[in-house]
Design a protein around this motif. Structure first.
Motif, PDB file in Angstrom:
ATOM      1  N   THR A 166       0.823  -1.210   0.000  1.00 43.46           N
ATOM      2  CA  THR A 166       0.000   0.000   0.000  1.00 43.46           C
ATOM      3  C   THR A 166       0.855   1.258   0.000  1.00 43.46           C
ATOM      4  OG1 THR A 166      -1.720  -1.185   1.221  1.00 43.46           O
ATOM      5  CG2 THR A 166      -1.876   1.202   1.175  1.00 43.46           C
ATOM      6  N   LEU A 167       1.938   1.253   0.775  1.00 44.19           N
ATOM      7  CA  LEU A 167       2.819   2.413   0.819  1.00 44.19           C
ATOM      8  C   LEU A 167       3.525   2.639  -0.513  1.00 44.19           C
ATOM      9  CD1 LEU A 167       4.402   2.111   4.386  1.00 44.19           C
ATOM     10  CD2 LEU A 167       2.772   3.828   3.579  1.00 44.19           C
ATOM     11  N   THR A 193       3.568   6.085  -5.392  1.00 41.70           N
ATOM     12  CA  THR A 193       3.495   6.166  -6.849  1.00 41.70           C
ATOM     13  C   THR A 193       2.429   7.150  -7.311  1.00 41.70           C
ATOM     14  OG1 THR A 193       4.219   3.858  -7.021  1.00 41.70           O
ATOM     15  CG2 THR A 193       3.176   4.828  -8.962  1.00 41.70           C
ATOM     16  N   VAL A 194       1.283   7.168  -6.623  1.00 43.97           N
ATOM     17  CA  VAL A 194       0.144   7.953  -7.111  1.00 43.97           C
ATOM     18  C   VAL A 194      -0.019   9.295  -6.420  1.00 43.97           C
ATOM     19  CG1 VAL A 194      -1.076   5.812  -7.666  1.00 43.97           C
ATOM     20  CG2 VAL A 194      -1.519   6.939  -5.468  1.00 43.97           C
ATOM     21  N   SER A 226      -2.731  14.036   0.664  1.00 42.21           N
ATOM     22  CA  SER A 226      -2.518  14.006  -0.784  1.00 42.21           C
ATOM     23  C   SER A 226      -3.853  14.017  -1.516  1.00 42.21           C
ATOM     24  CB  SER A 226      -1.727  12.761  -1.195  1.00 42.21           C
ATOM     25  OG  SER A 226      -0.470  12.742  -0.558  1.00 42.21           O
ATOM     26  N   GLU A 227      -3.867  14.637  -2.684  1.00 45.21           N
ATOM     27  CA  GLU A 227      -5.089  14.671  -3.492  1.00 45.21           C
ATOM     28  C   GLU A 227      -5.435  13.284  -3.997  1.00 45.21           C
ATOM     29  OE1 GLU A 227      -4.629  17.503  -6.578  1.00 45.21           O
ATOM     30  OE2 GLU A 227      -4.425  19.236  -5.218  1.00 45.21           O
ATOM     31  N   ARG A 228      -4.414  12.473  -4.254  1.00 41.52           N
ATOM     32  CA  ARG A 228      -4.635  11.100  -4.712  1.00 41.52           C
ATOM     33  C   ARG A 228      -4.100  10.127  -3.661  1.00 41.52           C
ATOM     34  NH1 ARG A 228      -1.662  11.719 -10.380  1.00 41.52           N
ATOM     35  NH2 ARG A 228      -0.451  13.147  -9.038  1.00 41.52           N
ATOM     36  N   LEU A 232      -2.555   5.777   3.398  1.00 43.22           N
ATOM     37  CA  LEU A 232      -1.594   5.821   4.493  1.00 43.22           C
ATOM     38  C   LEU A 232      -2.211   5.235   5.755  1.00 43.22           C
ATOM     39  CD1 LEU A 232       1.098   6.692   5.729  1.00 43.22           C
ATOM     40  CD2 LEU A 232       0.065   8.932   6.188  1.00 43.22           C
ATOM     41  N   GLU A 233      -3.454   5.622   6.034  1.00 47.10           N
ATOM     42  CA  GLU A 233      -4.141   5.106   7.219  1.00 47.10           C
ATOM     43  C   GLU A 233      -4.295   3.588   7.150  1.00 47.10           C
ATOM     44  OE1 GLU A 233      -5.006   7.560   5.353  1.00 47.10           O
ATOM     45  OE2 GLU A 233      -5.526   9.339   6.527  1.00 47.10           O
TER      46      GLU A 233
END
Length: 202
Positions: free
Chosen positions: A14-15, A20-21, A37-39, A44-45
């Motif tokens: 996931t990280l 990447t995005v 982040s917008e994307r 992160l959560e």
């Protein structure tokens, strides 16, 4: 072992996708800032919660092999998982604004997790059951401690007048990822040790 491996692996995956995005700079931006982040919102959560589950699963795997773990080790495992969980539920506050209370909780929860994780490795280094991974644990703990020191140094000096050159030479995001990446290696080494102990018992 399956739960530990899946949870830690999912957190790492996931990280990687989040980096990447998100569009943020992994060298200069801290992991906490990725929550805004917008994307990649929520990734992160999810990664932090998955890592918390993996931490508890590693503890369960070690106990399942019959290893006698002291109270200190149990407290360190629990504090690490709790710190990661609180950091996930309470996002950091950026300079542009946000919930100040949430930012304070996030900061201290992250600090607890970052400090307790190497303590787990150090509390287990002398276990006879981990003799075959003792050298690996020692090396990981040394790298983790060095990364944590560099992260703390770059974090504290980034806004201090006259010391900006330290952060220029050692960006806070890069220093943080040294410690965080080593934390994954530490949990992976302990999971491997549990696996080897289980095979020895069988």
């Amino acid at each position: 072992m399956v739960i530990a491996g899946a949870a830690i692996g999912w957190a790492l995956f996931t990280l990687v996708i989040l980096h990447t995005v998100s569009g943020r700079n992994p060298v200069t931006d801290t992991l906490s800032s990725y929550a805004h982040s917008e994307r990649g919102g929520g990734m992160l959560e999810a990664a932090l919660l998955s890592l918390a589950v993996g931490t508890i699963a590693v503890l369960g795997a070690l106990r399942a092999t019959g290893m006698r773990l002291g109270l200190t080790t149990h407290i360190l495992f629990g504090a690490t998982a709790l710190g990661l969980s609180l950091a996930a539920f309470f996002p950091a506050t950026l300079d542009s604004g946000g919930d100040v209370a949430s930012g304070v909780v996030h900061q201290y929860a992250s600090l607890i997790a970052f400090l307790c994780l190497p303590g787990i490795g150090m509390s287990l280094r002398e276990r006879a059951e981990l003799e075959h991974t003792r050298i690996l644990l020692n090396r990981i703990c040394v790298v983790y401690a060095a990364g944590l020191f560099l992260f703390g140094l770059s974090y504290v000096t980034r806004d201090l007048s006259g010391l900006e050159w330290i952060n220029a030479m050692l960006p806070v995001g890069f220093a943080q990822r040294i410690s965080f990446g080593t934390g994954f290696a530490l949990l992976g080494a302990l999971a491997l040790a549990a696996s080897r102990s289980a095979k020895a018992l069988s």
